[in-house]
Design an enzyme around this catalytic site. Structure first.
Site, short mmCIF file in Angstrom:
data_model
loop_
_atom_site.label_atom_id
_atom_site.label_comp_id
_atom_site.label_asym_id
_atom_site.label_seq_id
_atom_site.Cartn_x
_atom_site.Cartn_y
_atom_site.Cartn_z
N GLU A 1 41.70 -72.35 0.21
CA GLU A 1 40.81 -72.03 1.33
C GLU A 1 41.06 -70.63 1.87
O GLU A 1 40.14 -69.96 2.35
CB GLU A 1 41.00 -73.07 2.44
N ARG B 1 40.69 -69.28 10.44
CA ARG B 1 40.05 -70.55 10.12
C ARG B 1 39.63 -71.20 11.44
O ARG B 1 40.45 -71.36 12.34
CB ARG B 1 41.03 -71.46 9.39
N ASN C 1 45.64 -69.61 10.12
CA ASN C 1 45.16 -70.97 10.36
C ASN C 1 46.06 -71.55 11.45
O ASN C 1 47.20 -71.92 11.20
CB ASN C 1 45.27 -71.78 9.06
N HIS D 1 36.04 -79.32 5.49
CA HIS D 1 36.63 -78.81 4.23
C HIS D 1 35.68 -77.86 3.51
O HIS D 1 35.74 -77.72 2.28
CB HIS D 1 36.98 -79.96 3.25
N ARG E 1 43.18 -92.27 8.04
CA ARG E 1 41.84 -92.47 8.60
C ARG E 1 41.08 -93.51 7.79
O ARG E 1 41.19 -93.57 6.56
CB ARG E 1 41.03 -91.17 8.58
#
Ligand code: AMP
Length: 430
Positions: free
Chosen positions: A392, A98, A7, A187, A248
């Site tokens: 993940e 990823r 990743n 996600h 955010r």
């Protein structure tokens, strides 16, 4: 099969070496042999952390100026005589990368060849901060390990099953046609992992389950999943839409930006920073984007911290209501990621008031179960509530293994299966 999962961010490289095969995939028992990360690549001092399945841990701070050197460092540790877990780099049989944005071009993972790479580059306009480092990760890894297949696993792919009425914005349709402006969701690997675990935990076929997965960490998103397929998700064309996050804003009236552009002469960059870096939990409190800090601040009487946590939980609760409607009912709700796995307070506040749907949280289970997989609702709750720590990397390893074996299993000649690999490098087919 030993799969290296990478990743790659702009200044970081996270990795896991995972042992997987068809049996392990079916029983969900893949083994992480080693994992770690290289942070602050290109800075005066980088941070390398590594641990293996035997419990050995390494932390060092060398100078690592570029990602290619970071790959070299992780391979050095993986093959180290003492704390390594493989003898030689050739023991790595495939690499799973990823990739954040796959646009509409990728509804599933793909072996990377020149055509796939070109498409990933095209998707970079939709994720200008994320796809370029992901591509860089592939480039440096494929230069170092050119003789094995590399697979791209996309954050967006899982949500490509959303129906059009869930992903089209009520904007002029031509903007979708011209610029692919639509909701994609992110996600995806996490939501997919959690929904698959739910099937296992509930001992029900995934096809029969209606679930809501709540990924709340630094980034936050939810998904409504029916029969293993995402039918709606809270993030949109970018990760900004939906839930309140660390920094955010999540859902806001878009006219606020127009208003501020006029009132404060806000430039594009400033608007972007405002929404992505200075909003959310941090923006409301001016204290922190970290839920741990905010819980402490609230206990000490900071009312803005109380407000931020209330807004955060209320937004999740609203989405649960919306998703129960979208799914036509719900069997399971799962909390995952940093906040979802660790904060009994947030889970309690989210579930409060959902008794009208037959949801009953078990206070003791909720308080006692942290970072661990398990049920936190009462035995007679009609919606079961779970904590499912996400993974993940396992999904990336699974997909890598599946993509590679599927390609090997076809009758295509080896040279066509791996068109970009050097001649003679596909002896692994046997
Ligand atoms: P992630 O992005 O999944 O690594 O989640 C990181 C976030 O999880 C942090 O920024 C914290 O807000 C949150 N977190 C981690 N541990 C705890 C905890 N014990 N209680 C509340 N929040 C936590």
């Amino acid at each position: 099969m030993k799969v290296l999962v990478l990743n790659c961010g702009s200044s970081s490289l996270k990795f896991q070496l995972i042992e997987t095969d068809q049996k392990r995939i079916e029983s969900q028992t893949e083994e992480v042999l080693a994992e770690g990360q290289v942070e602050k690549i290109g800075q005066a001092e980088s941070i390398v952390s590594y641990k293996n399945h035997k419990g050995d841990r390494i932390k060092e701070t060398p100078v690592i100026l570029e990602h290619a050197a970071a790959v070299g460092v992780l391979l050095k540790h993986l093959t180290h005589a003492k704390h390594g877990v493989i003898e030689k780099t050739e023991d790595i049989e495939a690499i799973g990368h990823r990739v954040v944005h796959g646009g509409e071009m990728f509804s599933e993972s793909a072996v990377i060849d020149s055509a796939v790479l070109e498409k990933i580059r095209e998707c970079a306009s939709l994720a200008p901060l994320h796809n370029p480092p992901n591509i860089l990760g592939y480039e440096v890894a494929s230069q170092t390990l050119p003789n094995i297949p590399h697979v791209a696993v996309f954050d967006t792919a899982f949500h490509q099953t959303m129906p059009d009425y869930a992903f089209i914005y009520a904007l002029p349709y031509v903007l979708y046609q011209r610029f692919q402006i639509r909701r994609y969701g992110f996600h995806g690997s996490s939501h997919r992992y959690v929904s698959q675990r739910l099937g296992k935990l509930a001992e029900q076929p995934t096809e029969d389950i209606k679930s809501i997965t709540i990924h709340i960490g630094n980034g936050c998103s939810m998904a409504a999943i029916k029969g293993g397929h995402s039918v709606d998700t809270s993030m949109g064309m970018t990760p900004l839409e939906g839930l309140v996050m660390g920094t955010r804003a999540g859902d806001i009236d878009p006219a606020i930006i127009l208003f501020l552009m006029e009132k404060e002469n806000l430039e594009l960059d400033q608007a972007n920073n405002l929404l992505n870096k200075h909003s959310g939990l941090l923006g409301i409190t001016s204290v922190s984007n970290d839920m741990r800090e905010l819980e402490k601040a609230m206990e000490k009487g900071n009312d803005r911290a109380r407000l931020a946590i209330d807004i955060f939980c209320y937004r999740i609760k609203k989405y649960i209501g919306a998703y129960i409607a979208a799914l036509g009912g719900c069997d399971h709700i799962a909390f995952t990621a940093g906040i979802g796995e660790n904060s009994p307070l947030v889970r309690r506040k989210v579930c409060e008031g959902l008794e009208c749907f037959g949801l009953k949280l078990d206070k003791t289970r909720n308080d006692e179960l942290n970072r661990e997989e398990g049920l936190i609702s009462t035995d007679d709750s009609s919606i079961k509530v779970w904590i499912v720590p996400t993974n993940e990397e396992i999904v990336i390893a699974r997909d890598t293994m599946t993509c590679v074996t599927e390609r090997m299993g076809t009758n295509t000649p080896a040279s066509d299966k791996w068109p970009d690999l050097p001649a003679g490098s596909v002896g692994r087919e046997s």
